[in-house]
Design a protein around this motif. Structure first.
Motif, PDB file in Angstrom:
ATOM      1  N   ARG A  89     -45.388  23.070  -0.276  1.00  0.00           N
ATOM      2  CA  ARG A  89     -45.860  22.158  -0.925  1.00  0.00           C
ATOM      3  C   ARG A  89     -47.103  22.075  -0.818  1.00  0.00           C
ATOM      4  O   ARG A  89     -48.031  21.886  -1.969  1.00  0.00           O
ATOM      5  N   ARG A  90     -48.132  22.343   0.304  1.00  0.00           N
ATOM      6  CA  ARG A  90     -49.552  22.158   0.386  1.00  0.00           C
ATOM      7  C   ARG A  90     -49.954  23.337  -0.565  1.00  0.00           C
ATOM      8  O   ARG A  90     -51.184  23.077  -0.946  1.00  0.00           O
ATOM      9  N   GLU A  93     -49.895  22.642  -3.952  1.00  0.00           N
ATOM     10  CA  GLU A  93     -50.977  21.639  -4.524  1.00  0.00           C
ATOM     11  C   GLU A  93     -52.458  22.232  -4.244  1.00  0.00           C
ATOM     12  O   GLU A  93     -53.288  21.458  -4.841  1.00  0.00           O
ATOM     13  N   GLU A  98     -56.202  24.104  -9.581  1.00  0.00           N
ATOM     14  CA  GLU A  98     -56.176  22.748  -9.518  1.00  0.00           C
ATOM     15  C   GLU A  98     -57.813  22.475  -9.878  1.00  0.00           C
ATOM     16  O   GLU A  98     -58.265  21.548  -9.903  1.00  0.00           O
TER      17      GLU A  98
END
Length: 101
Positions: A89-90, A93, A98
């Motif tokens: 997940r990290r 993200e 991003e």
């Protein structure tokens, strides 16, 4: 770039250890990152390129099982970085996209 900044004798070494994430088994410390003596600087965040996690890694049940076993062996909390769900997940993200291009 890249460069290594030692903790000893620098402002990095004087940071309160609560600033850093702790893990079970790390030696207690009041200053600096417990168990580390230097920081690796790779340059401005905008220049860091990331490669997406391969689907084969995420779908490899034997690999995921081994990551979970290792996390349990060091008593990493359920949301700790050693658990594959948290790690993946990290990673998702924190991709280069991003930050824009």
């Amino acid at each position: 770039m890249p460069s290594v900044a030692p903790f000893a004798g620098t402002w990095l070494g004087q940071l309160d250890s609560s600033y850093f994430e702790s893990r079970p088994g790390q030696p207690p410390a009041t200053k600096g990152y417990p168990g580390a003596d230097a920081y690796l600087y790779t340059g401005p965040r905008a220049l860091v390129l990331r490669q997406q996690i391969a689907a084969s890694a995420v779908l490899d049940t034997a690999y995921i099982t081994e990551l979970r076993r290792r996390a349990a062996a060091v008593e990493d909390p359920p949301d700790g970085l050693m658990h594959p769900e948290t790690h993946f997940r990290r990673e998702l993200e924190s991709g280069a996209l991003e930050f824009g291009s």
